[in-house]
Design a protein around this motif. Sequence first.
Motif, PDB file in Angstrom:
ATOM      1  N   ASP A  54       0.815  -1.220   0.000  1.00 41.83           N
ATOM      2  CA  ASP A  54       0.000   0.000   0.000  1.00 41.83           C
ATOM      3  C   ASP A  54       0.851   1.273   0.000  1.00 41.83           C
ATOM      4  O   ASP A  54       0.317   2.370   0.096  1.00 41.83           O
ATOM      5  CB  ASP A  54      -0.957   0.002   1.189  1.00 41.83           C
ATOM      6  CG  ASP A  54      -0.232  -0.029   2.524  1.00 41.83           C
ATOM      7  OD1 ASP A  54       0.981  -0.302   2.549  1.00 41.83           O
ATOM      8  OD2 ASP A  54      -0.896   0.211   3.553  1.00 41.83           O
ATOM      9  N   LYS A  56       2.746   4.240  -1.613  1.00 40.56           N
ATOM     10  CA  LYS A  56       2.526   4.937  -2.886  1.00 40.56           C
ATOM     11  C   LYS A  56       3.732   4.835  -3.818  1.00 40.56           C
ATOM     12  O   LYS A  56       3.564   4.652  -5.030  1.00 40.56           O
ATOM     13  CB  LYS A  56       2.197   6.404  -2.632  1.00 40.56           C
ATOM     14  CG  LYS A  56       0.860   6.619  -1.984  1.00 40.56           C
ATOM     15  CD  LYS A  56       0.641   8.093  -1.717  1.00 40.56           C
ATOM     16  CE  LYS A  56      -0.404   8.278  -0.660  1.00 40.56           C
ATOM     17  NZ  LYS A  56      -0.499   9.670  -0.231  1.00 40.56           N
ATOM     18  N   ASN A  86      -6.610   7.093  -6.199  1.00 39.92           N
ATOM     19  CA  ASN A  86      -7.492   7.173  -5.039  1.00 39.92           C
ATOM     20  C   ASN A  86      -6.860   7.953  -3.893  1.00 39.92           C
ATOM     21  O   ASN A  86      -7.568   8.597  -3.116  1.00 39.92           O
ATOM     22  CB  ASN A  86      -7.907   5.786  -4.567  1.00 39.92           C
ATOM     23  CG  ASN A  86      -8.814   5.108  -5.552  1.00 39.92           C
ATOM     24  OD1 ASN A  86      -9.488   5.759  -6.353  1.00 39.92           O
ATOM     25  ND2 ASN A  86      -8.852   3.792  -5.526  1.00 39.92           N
ATOM     26  N   SER A  87      -5.548   7.905  -3.785  1.00 41.78           N
ATOM     27  CA  SER A  87      -4.890   8.638  -2.698  1.00 41.78           C
ATOM     28  C   SER A  87      -4.884  10.148  -2.957  1.00 41.78           C
ATOM     29  O   SER A  87      -4.704  10.933  -2.043  1.00 41.78           O
ATOM     30  CB  SER A  87      -3.462   8.139  -2.496  1.00 41.78           C
ATOM     31  OG  SER A  87      -2.632   8.549  -3.565  1.00 41.78           O
ATOM     32  N   HIS A  88      -5.105  10.552  -4.211  1.00 43.60           N
ATOM     33  CA  HIS A  88      -5.131  11.972  -4.560  1.00 43.60           C
ATOM     34  C   HIS A  88      -6.545  12.493  -4.823  1.00 43.60           C
ATOM     35  O   HIS A  88      -6.707  13.655  -5.162  1.00 43.60           O
ATOM     36  CB  HIS A  88      -4.267  12.227  -5.799  1.00 43.60           C
ATOM     37  CG  HIS A  88      -2.819  12.010  -5.557  1.00 43.60           C
ATOM     38  ND1 HIS A  88      -2.074  12.851  -4.754  1.00 43.60           N
ATOM     39  CD2 HIS A  88      -1.981  11.055  -5.975  1.00 43.60           C
ATOM     40  CE1 HIS A  88      -0.833  12.412  -4.718  1.00 43.60           C
ATOM     41  NE2 HIS A  88      -0.754  11.320  -5.435  1.00 43.60           N
TER      42      HIS A  88
END
Length: 94
Positions: A54, A56, A86-88
Amino acid sequence: RQTHRDLAHATKEFEVSVKQFVPLLMLQAKALWDQGEYAKTEAFLQQHYGILGDNKIFCENMAHTLFLQQGDKFEESIPYYEVLINSHTDTSNL
């Protein structure tokens, strides 16, 4: 209570270790990448998926490695790119 503190401390130590480990791992992967050995780069990175799956930076490098390979590897890169997207993505307004 003590167990909770011990767990929190161990988790923090693990996170610090991972932060220190990722640049070293990526440097090793880059040596394979620079030689155009994308399948070997993938295999090398895959060895560390359990710890870094997980992360990045790990996901970005794995996605690029898969993307550059021919065949069905392109599709295998999508979940790794999705982690980055998805993290941004800010979903708080939905």
